[in-house]
Enzyme design. Structure first.
Site, PDB file in Angstrom:
ATOM      1  N   LYS A  52      49.524  77.693 -44.184  1.00  0.00           N
ATOM      2  CA  LYS A  52      50.330  76.625 -44.799  1.00  0.00           C
ATOM      3  C   LYS A  52      51.262  77.214 -45.853  1.00  0.00           C
ATOM      4  O   LYS A  52      52.437  76.849 -45.936  1.00  0.00           O
ATOM      5  CB  LYS A  52      49.405  75.551 -45.410  1.00  0.00           C
ATOM      6  N   GLN A  96      41.920  71.337 -49.466  1.00  0.00           N
ATOM      7  CA  GLN A  96      41.505  71.859 -48.164  1.00  0.00           C
ATOM      8  C   GLN A  96      40.052  71.472 -47.855  1.00  0.00           C
ATOM      9  O   GLN A  96      39.155  71.693 -48.682  1.00  0.00           O
ATOM     10  CB  GLN A  96      41.675  73.390 -48.138  1.00  0.00           C
ATOM     11  N   ASP A 119      48.406  64.835 -47.010  1.00  0.00           N
ATOM     12  CA  ASP A 119      47.452  64.880 -45.895  1.00  0.00           C
ATOM     13  C   ASP A 119      47.208  63.471 -45.340  1.00  0.00           C
ATOM     14  O   ASP A 119      46.646  63.326 -44.258  1.00  0.00           O
ATOM     15  CB  ASP A 119      46.107  65.458 -46.368  1.00  0.00           C
TER      16      ASP A 119
END
Ligand code: NDP
Length: 290
Positions: A52, A96, A119
């Protein structure tokens, strides 16, 4: 067999984003800035975050990585989330997953400012998605919608069967494909571990999306001839021919389909995975435009 190439499509999207970023910067706007919090040293999570950050560099975004030890407690992690919420330089950020077991992951995700939740895991964004309102949609199902669009796969009136009902893949996938839009307007059946007559259901799918996390669970007898098969699964299996001794594979037994099989399929790796990163970047650009 027609491959749906997520790797190539992801690069194409990132090239488009790069152009957009350069244009915005030339107009005097700041570069979009994505941050990621990682807790502990799970090698797979570290690799995902690394990809990412690298993708941010590629498209010209700023990025910040907040690395915390595995022993970090809930209070400390909430403090770090709050710092990113309040940092005006950061447009969007992710925590994460998975988090270590002692952390209350849901409570942490609920601390993320919904306007920075790229997200799309915050209940505000999940709720807006279910109501069809503008929001950050989770990157993996959004990436699948983007693949269907870019490969000109007709979805209207089609029967989409989704294996898995998780909050990050199966449930938002169901919402995205059933909404009144293009791609969309599917008749969706969502299956899970208690579903009965699974093969009968999957065999009626024009679009079959497997997101269960079980190696080669979907076999050719479960697939309708000519179907579009999207394999979300990421499973590590032993492979003595590899230096590492293992390789990644999907939920679909793609090798058993044979090259003369008449349908579309996403490979693993190189299918859905790279699209997830591209859509996270798209969400971050959207956050920076807000
Ligand atoms: P979860 O473990 O959260 O969910 C798995 C789902 O599969 C559950 O809903 C479960 O049902 C269902 N399931 C399990 N066994 C069966 C069965 N025998 N028949 C039907 N349904 C079944 O996984 P995720 O959704 O987080 O991820 C799924 C897979 O996708 C994993 O391999 C993961 O690594 C991968 N993934 C890939 C991403 C990418 O970028 N390519 C991103 C995210 C995930 P129940 O609810 O009843 O338990």
């Amino acid at each position: 067999m027609q491959l749906i190439n997520g790797k190539e499509t992801s690069i194409a999207i990132q090239d488009e984003l790069k152009i957009e970023v350069n244009k915005r910067v030339a107009e005097g706007h700041k570069r979009p800035h994505l941050a990621a919090i990682i807790v502990g040293d799970n090698p797979a999570s570290r690799a995902y975050v690394g990809h990412k950050i690298k993708a941010c560099e590629y498209v010209g975004f700023e990025s910040t990585l907040v690395e915390l030890p595995k022993t970090t407690n809930n209070a400390k992690l909430k403090e770090e989330v709050t710092k990113l919420n309040e940092n005006n330089a950061i447009d969007g950020f992710i925590v994460q997953l998975p988090l270590p077991d002692h952390i209350d992951a849901q409570a942490i995700l609920e601390c993320v400012d919904p306007s920075k939740d790229v997200d799309g895991f915050h209940p505000v964004n999940a709720g807006k998605l279910s109501l069809g309102l503008p929001c950050f949609a989770p990157a993996t199902p959004s990436g699948i919608v983007e693949l269907l669009k870019r490969y000109h796969i007709e979805t209207e009136g089609k029967h989409a069967v989704i294996l898995g009902r998780s909050a990050i893949v199966g449930t938002p996938m169901t919402l995205l494909l059933s909404r009144n839009s293009n791609p969309g307007n599917c008749t969706v059946t969502m299956c899970h571990s208690r579903t009965q007559n699974l093969t009968e259901i999957t065999r009626s799918a024009d679009i079959l999306i497997a997101a269960i996390g079980k190696t080669h669970f979907v076999t050719p007898d479960m697939i309708k001839p000519g179907a579009v098969v999207i394999d979300v699964g990421i499973n590590r299996i032993a492979d003595a021919s590899r230096k590492s001794g293992s390789r990644l594979t999907g939920d679909v037994a793609m090798d058993q389909l044979g090259s003369d099989w008449d349908g579309h399929i996403t490979p693993v790796p190189g299918g859905v995975g790279p699209m997830t990163i591209a859509m996270l970047l798209k969400n971050t650009l959207q956050a920076s435009n807000a």
